[in-house]
Every structure is written in C-alpha cells, then in structure tokens.
Design an enzyme around this catalytic site. Sequence first.
Site, short mmCIF file in Angstrom:
data_model
loop_
_atom_site.label_atom_id
_atom_site.label_comp_id
_atom_site.label_asym_id
_atom_site.label_seq_id
_atom_site.Cartn_x
_atom_site.Cartn_y
_atom_site.Cartn_z
N ASP A 85 0.80 -1.21 0.13
CA ASP A 85 0.07 0.12 0.11
C ASP A 85 0.93 1.20 -0.07
O ASP A 85 1.53 1.46 0.92
CB ASP A 85 -0.75 0.01 1.32
CG ASP A 85 -1.99 1.03 1.41
OD1 ASP A 85 -1.87 1.80 0.50
OD2 ASP A 85 -2.73 1.00 2.07
N ASP A 96 -3.38 7.05 -3.57
CA ASP A 96 -3.39 5.91 -2.57
C ASP A 96 -3.83 5.02 -3.33
O ASP A 96 -4.93 4.80 -3.86
CB ASP A 96 -4.20 6.37 -1.42
CG ASP A 96 -4.05 5.58 -0.40
OD1 ASP A 96 -3.44 4.61 -0.10
OD2 ASP A 96 -4.68 5.79 0.76
N HIS A 155 -11.70 6.21 2.19
CA HIS A 155 -11.67 7.52 2.89
C HIS A 155 -11.58 8.68 1.67
O HIS A 155 -11.04 8.21 0.71
CB HIS A 155 -10.36 7.68 3.74
CG HIS A 155 -9.04 7.17 3.27
ND1 HIS A 155 -8.29 8.00 2.44
CD2 HIS A 155 -8.53 5.75 3.25
CE1 HIS A 155 -7.32 7.12 2.15
NE2 HIS A 155 -7.11 6.03 2.49
N HIS A 163 -6.65 11.25 5.24
CA HIS A 163 -7.98 10.77 5.67
C HIS A 163 -8.92 12.00 5.98
O HIS A 163 -8.72 12.50 6.93
CB HIS A 163 -7.87 9.94 6.77
CG HIS A 163 -7.11 8.63 6.52
ND1 HIS A 163 -5.88 8.40 6.73
CD2 HIS A 163 -7.72 7.26 6.12
CE1 HIS A 163 -5.48 7.23 6.17
NE2 HIS A 163 -6.73 6.48 6.09
N GLU A 188 -11.03 0.93 -0.59
CA GLU A 188 -9.95 0.04 -0.32
C GLU A 188 -10.57 -1.23 0.49
O GLU A 188 -10.64 -1.23 1.78
CB GLU A 188 -8.69 0.44 0.27
CG GLU A 188 -8.98 1.29 1.58
CD GLU A 188 -7.88 1.87 2.33
OE1 GLU A 188 -6.77 0.92 2.37
OE2 GLU A 188 -7.78 2.75 2.83
N GLU A 276 -6.94 -1.38 -3.71
CA GLU A 276 -7.33 0.12 -3.45
C GLU A 276 -7.24 0.79 -4.79
O GLU A 276 -5.80 0.62 -5.24
CB GLU A 276 -6.57 0.41 -2.33
CG GLU A 276 -6.62 2.07 -2.17
CD GLU A 276 -6.12 2.57 -0.75
OE1 GLU A 276 -6.57 3.51 -0.30
OE2 GLU A 276 -5.02 1.92 -0.56
#
Length: 291
Positions: A85, A96, A155, A163, A188, A276
């Site tokens: 990640d 992300d 998020h 976040h 995710e 994700e």
Amino acid sequence: MKEEIFDRYMQAGAAAKKILSEGAERIRVGASLLEVADFVENSILDEGFGIAFPVNISLNEAAAHDTPSPDDTRTFAEGDLVKLDLGVHLDGYIADTACTVDLGDQPLLCEASLVARDAAIAAVRPGVAIGTLGAIVAHEIKSRGFLPVANLTGHGLDQYCLHKGPNVPNIPGSGGAVLEEGMVLAIEPFASTGTGFVHDGRREEIFSQQIRRPVRLPAARKILQEIEGRHGMPFARRHVHVKSADLALSRLIHDGIIRSYPVLSDVPGSYVSQAEHTMIVTGDGCIVTTA
C-alpha cells in the site's frame, strides 16, 4: 475542481500505478521487506513526487500500518499474503493505491477484495450514498466465502490530507454522506478469513504530527524539524535520522504532539487481502487516477 489540481491528481495517480506494479514485482520468496520499501519510496522521489505516507507492507493477518524498521531483517516466506500500500503526492495532491501479492495459495481471497473494489467503483456517481458502496463491497466479499473487515474503511482525500470524510465502509450502512462531484476518494476493500475485525498490535513504526508545541528535549526538537515539511502526513521511524530517536518519539507521543499507528491485524493464523484505487467523482461517474 480546478484544472491544475485535477492534473496534479492525475500525475500522482499515474506515478503510483507504475511504482505499485514495479514494487509488487519485487515481492518474492526470500526478498527483503526493507529493500522493497526502499525501492518503492526511492522510486517515488526519483520520479519527482513526494511520499504521502510510509509504504505499508503488511503480511498475512496484518491488514495495514506495517512498514520496515530501520534495521528490519524480515524476508518474504512461502505462503505469505502481502499487502503493498503506497501513497504518492504532487504538491500535496495524493494518489493512494494498494494490491495484494499472493506467495501462497489464496487466489479467491485476493479476488474478493479486487472484485469488491471494482464493483464499488462502478457504482460511484453523485447522489450515491456511502452505505450503498459498503453494501456492494460486503456482498462481493461474502459471496466468495470471506468476511469484509468491518472496522477499516476507504476515505476521502484532500491536499496534504490522507484521511478526510467521507469514510467508505466495507459493510452496509444506512444514512451517511452522499457522493458529490469533485470528491476525491480512496476505495479499499479488505477481505478476511478471520473474524472480520482488526485490532491494534504492539508493533509501531508509523507516526504523524498532531499539534505544534515547543519541546525541550533536543532530539525531539530535531525530529520535529525533520518532519516539518510533511504538513502532518505520516512518517516512519526509519525516516528519522536522530540519535536517541526512540526516546524522543516516546516523549513526543507522551506529550500528544505526535501519534503512532499500530499495525492492525485480524486473529493469528488468518489472512487478509486488500485492493485500493483513488478516484475523482465526476458528473456521471468517476475517473480512477491510479488505474
């Protein structure tokens, strides 16, 4: 969203996609976790971007927040299920993205999080309730015989903010936020063979600054100077080049100036997979920046 901001998100996403693929190729039996982490983070910097958070390399029942220590000697073993990640940013605009590398025999578990991610993305458009995405994720994971991790979420993202609301659940929910054009989201899903809940472990290698406050300990002051340019984004213990770093970090945590992120794990012996992508909500759907 202004065009220049959109362009930054897209550039960060393209870099994140490339580096995730290259990093995943280096995850093989006998390879060093620390070497993979160094490769990923050096690649981000070499491409001219910033590291949005320490690369997470989480094994088996660990779902998130594991990253190598400065002297980490761990290597990947036969049977490991590895979550990679990473976060890339350009002027604070973040991509992300994550994948799972199976060094054992868990193809259906990997498929569960991957298909859940893509099914949720297909439903993204203005007016859709966040709980609807959670229901889609849960359905895809449960239909394959696994459990969604209930206390982890996707998020929202914003400049230098990893976040931000709304959270995107992995389970159904009523009410909650409704998607709007211009929102930036990381979806995710996590699928587990365990209980579907993660708990804080003892290992802590990731930190972030929460408040600004004068400190007396010289090593603590030096750490705050080193991380000042991160704008509150997380950093790893191995990013800190200060003598007595452990003592200084403990003091900063005690004073509430920084917080730690313990490794989050399901029960021992279980396996967790993750997938994700980051996306920008558009008028009729979304654009996935990391695809």
